[in-house]
Every structure is written in C-alpha cells, then in structure tokens.
Design an enzyme around this catalytic site. Structure first.
Site, PDB file in Angstrom:
ATOM      1  N   ILE A 168       0.872  -1.177   0.000  1.00  0.00           N
ATOM      2  CA  ILE A 168       0.000   0.000   0.000  1.00  0.00           C
ATOM      3  C   ILE A 168       0.907   1.224   0.000  1.00  0.00           C
ATOM      4  O   ILE A 168       1.728   1.387   0.908  1.00  0.00           O
ATOM      5  CB  ILE A 168      -0.910   0.033   1.245  1.00  0.00           C
ATOM      6  CG1 ILE A 168      -1.642  -1.297   1.402  1.00  0.00           C
ATOM      7  CG2 ILE A 168      -1.911   1.181   1.159  1.00  0.00           C
ATOM      8  CD1 ILE A 168      -2.314  -1.452   2.769  1.00  0.00           C
ATOM      9  N   TYR A 169       0.766   2.057  -1.024  1.00  0.00           N
ATOM     10  CA  TYR A 169       1.629   3.233  -1.151  1.00  0.00           C
ATOM     11  C   TYR A 169       0.921   4.495  -0.676  1.00  0.00           C
ATOM     12  O   TYR A 169      -0.284   4.658  -0.883  1.00  0.00           O
ATOM     13  CB  TYR A 169       2.077   3.405  -2.602  1.00  0.00           C
ATOM     14  CG  TYR A 169       3.145   2.406  -2.988  1.00  0.00           C
ATOM     15  CD1 TYR A 169       4.482   2.694  -2.792  1.00  0.00           C
ATOM     16  CD2 TYR A 169       2.800   1.160  -3.507  1.00  0.00           C
ATOM     17  CE1 TYR A 169       5.463   1.771  -3.118  1.00  0.00           C
ATOM     18  CE2 TYR A 169       3.779   0.226  -3.835  1.00  0.00           C
ATOM     19  CZ  TYR A 169       5.106   0.539  -3.632  1.00  0.00           C
ATOM     20  OH  TYR A 169       6.072  -0.374  -3.939  1.00  0.00           O
ATOM     21  N   PHE A 170       1.705   5.384  -0.055  1.00  0.00           N
ATOM     22  CA  PHE A 170       1.159   6.636   0.474  1.00  0.00           C
ATOM     23  C   PHE A 170       1.894   7.834  -0.130  1.00  0.00           C
ATOM     24  O   PHE A 170       3.065   7.734  -0.494  1.00  0.00           O
ATOM     25  CB  PHE A 170       1.337   6.674   2.004  1.00  0.00           C
ATOM     26  CG  PHE A 170       0.502   5.637   2.720  1.00  0.00           C
ATOM     27  CD1 PHE A 170      -0.743   5.965   3.231  1.00  0.00           C
ATOM     28  CD2 PHE A 170       0.954   4.340   2.864  1.00  0.00           C
ATOM     29  CE1 PHE A 170      -1.520   5.009   3.869  1.00  0.00           C
ATOM     30  CE2 PHE A 170       0.187   3.371   3.506  1.00  0.00           C
ATOM     31  CZ  PHE A 170      -1.049   3.708   4.013  1.00  0.00           C
ATOM     32  N   VAL A 202      -2.309   6.083  -1.971  1.00  0.00           N
ATOM     33  CA  VAL A 202      -2.316   6.367  -3.410  1.00  0.00           C
ATOM     34  C   VAL A 202      -2.873   5.176  -4.177  1.00  0.00           C
ATOM     35  O   VAL A 202      -3.811   5.294  -4.946  1.00  0.00           O
ATOM     36  CB  VAL A 202      -0.884   6.672  -3.916  1.00  0.00           C
ATOM     37  CG1 VAL A 202      -0.884   6.970  -5.405  1.00  0.00           C
ATOM     38  CG2 VAL A 202      -0.283   7.821  -3.145  1.00  0.00           C
ATOM     39  N   ASP A 203      -2.268   4.008  -3.951  1.00  0.00           N
ATOM     40  CA  ASP A 203      -2.691   2.810  -4.678  1.00  0.00           C
ATOM     41  C   ASP A 203      -2.073   1.575  -4.031  1.00  0.00           C
ATOM     42  O   ASP A 203      -1.232   1.690  -3.144  1.00  0.00           O
ATOM     43  CB  ASP A 203      -2.254   2.897  -6.148  1.00  0.00           C
ATOM     44  CG  ASP A 203      -3.315   2.307  -7.070  1.00  0.00           C
ATOM     45  OD1 ASP A 203      -3.965   1.328  -6.662  1.00  0.00           O
ATOM     46  OD2 ASP A 203      -3.490   2.826  -8.180  1.00  0.00           O
TER      47      ASP A 203
END
Lengths: 189, 189
Positions: free
Chosen positions: A35-37, A102-103
C-alpha cells in the site's frame, strides 16, 4: 542501506524460473500486497520518493524509499524498512499524520539467491511478469561494482538491457490506469 | 482508542506509592525515554498533536496522539501506538519524511492497576514527580463515565484537583528550558 536494483519486463517467466532453479538457490514463494502513500508536504511522484506498508505472510513492514540515484537504467535508491506489529494502526497513524493512500500493488514473488544478489520473478496483478535483481550496499562508492554484478547476472539470463524498466510498479500501475481512463474518456466523447 | 487521562504534580510520591501498594495492584517499575517529533507540514505545538518514539525495556514503540478533547483539566485524547523492531531505522524514516526531533522526556515509572484504570507514579528528569491516572474508551460517549471514575480515584488518594496538570511532559520541559534560557539572557544583560 542503498538498494542497487535492476528490473526488467519478461515474457517467459517459467523458462527463467527453470533456469534459476538450476543456477541459483530457491528461497521462497510469497504473496505481497504493497500500500503506497503520498506525503502531506510534498508530492512523492515529483520528489521520486516512496512510503509503503507491505503485507505478506512474513508480517507487515513499513518502508521508505529515497529518490533514485543516477540516471542509468537501474533503480538504485536508499531503502529503509522496519517491522511493525499492527497494519491497521500503522495505517491510521500515517493518515493522522497527513499521508494519503495512493494505490495498492499486489504480486506473487518467487525469490532466489544468487551469490549475494536477490533475484525475484514477480507476477504483478494488472501489470504482468517482471524480474528484479538486487543487491545491498552501505555506501555510494560500492554502487558501481554491485551494478556491474547485477548486469552480468541479467546478461547471463539472456535478458536484453532494453527490457529494463526504471519505473516502479506503482508508477506503471498509475500510468496504466491513467491511459485506461483517458481511453474511456475518449470513448465517451 | 481514546485515552482518558488525568495528571497531577505530587510532592510526596513515596507516600502515594505506599497507599497504592495496599489499595491497587503493583504491575512494574520501568524506565522510559520518549523522543518527540514535530511535523513538516504543521506545528504540533499549535495543533496539539504529538508523535513520539518510546524506548523502554519492553521494546520501542511509535505513538501518535491527537488533540486534547474538551476544555476540562484532564488530558483526554486519541492515542494510537504500534510496536516497531528498530529504533534507529524508525528515526531515520521519520527524518526522511521531514519530521524533526523536538526533545526527549526521560522518566522512571512505577505502574499500578486499579480496577480498569492504570495509575503511574512518574519520576520525570528535570520536572519532578507526577501521578497519572488513565483509562481507555472506544467512543466519545464513554468519556464522561471514565472521567468520573478517574477523578473519584484521584480524590481517594487525597490529591487536590488544583494540582492537576494539563500540559504534557514535553510542553512542561520546553517551558522550563525556555524560562531558564530567558533567565540566563536576563542575567547576561
């Protein structure tokens, strides 16, 4: 720690896995969800940084990645990871601090060891198959030697340099979704 | 999780510890060092938030604290903690993300349990002795009942309400250092 890494798109993953099974040491097969931030004070897309929570059977971890070093085709960058005991709470802390999801990138990873290099064959959801070859170094002075070692390994697997991909899975996924959205917008006109 | 908490300055810690030894359950004596950080996009002093790494014999943890809820003399606020496996790396990740170390608070904490309340007698470096009584609730609706329970407990220990201290140890320490600096500036004139 600096991660010297090369990634390449591959069309024949099982053939490569077969070769790796004879030439390298098989370590494990693992499913990873990343999980990207993005940051509250800057855009990681512009600064070329990354912050991610990785979920796998090995327990969750939090990773910061610095901007890529140099302008070559490899993906060398600083990488710092810690183990965390609670995914949900870590996510809430990041959100409270202003970081925004983000995604997600999901993949199955087949991991091998070759000398002191990690080689992984990745089956990435919505993106296809890739190989990643990486080694860790402590200082910038050691990057060149490690880079050569990695490209020799890539060459040994008959993977052409022009198949190297410098963009992260996240960037590739966002680009892909962007073009799908653009196409559907065009279709809707 | 919302932490309903009351803190009070005490002048007779050993007398209170003696009473707690008979009326509550002694849990442990622990040394804690808390490193506080400020955010890159806002000033936690103004937003009344906190981000800290706590180092103790129980292993390092990372904690986010939200702004205090209500204007009473207690220190009720949202608190989220995770265990981390590497203090040094966590610190580097926070610094890379733009968080800056503000100050450290070191204390010896004698911890008791009384019903579902945690009571700690704190010997705080450079600040002196305090008692903290806290309980955890899940929703804002439960705060009032827990608050009453805590004040009854404080009352039972004969600690006057006017000794309650709403400021955090960090705020008290920064204020103290500020006034010492101001005094020495005056002395230097």
């Amino acid at each position: 720690m600096i991660e010297v890494e090369v990634k390449a798109k591959i069309s024949h993953p099982y053939e490569i896995i077969k070769r790796l099974n004879t030439q390298a040491t098989f370590l494990k097969e693992i499913y990873q969800e990343d999980i990207y931030f993005n940051a509250p004070d800057r855009d990681f897309k512009i600064t070329d940084e990354a912050l991610r929570i990785r979920i796998s059977s090995e327990g969750p971890e939090l990773t910061y990645k610095g901007p890529k070093i140099g302008n070559l085709i490899d993906k060398t960058r600083e990488e710092i990871s810690i183990n965390i005991n609670d995914l949900k709470k870590t996510r809430i802390i990041l959100e409270k601090l202003g970081f925004r999801e983000v995604d997600k990138v999901s993949k199955k990873r087949i991991l091998f060891q070759f000398n002191d290099l990690s080689i992984s064959v990745d089956f990435v959801e919505d993106l296809g198959e890739f190989i990643e070859i990486e080694g860790l170094v402590n200082t910038q002075n050691e990057i060149e030697i490690k880079r050569k070692e990695i490209f020799d390994c890539l060459n040994g697997l008959d993977i052409p340099f022009e198949d190297c991909e410098r963009r992260s899975y996240l960037e590739l996924l966002i680009n892909k979704k962007g073009s799908i959205n653009n196409t559907s917008e065009i279709e809707n006109i």
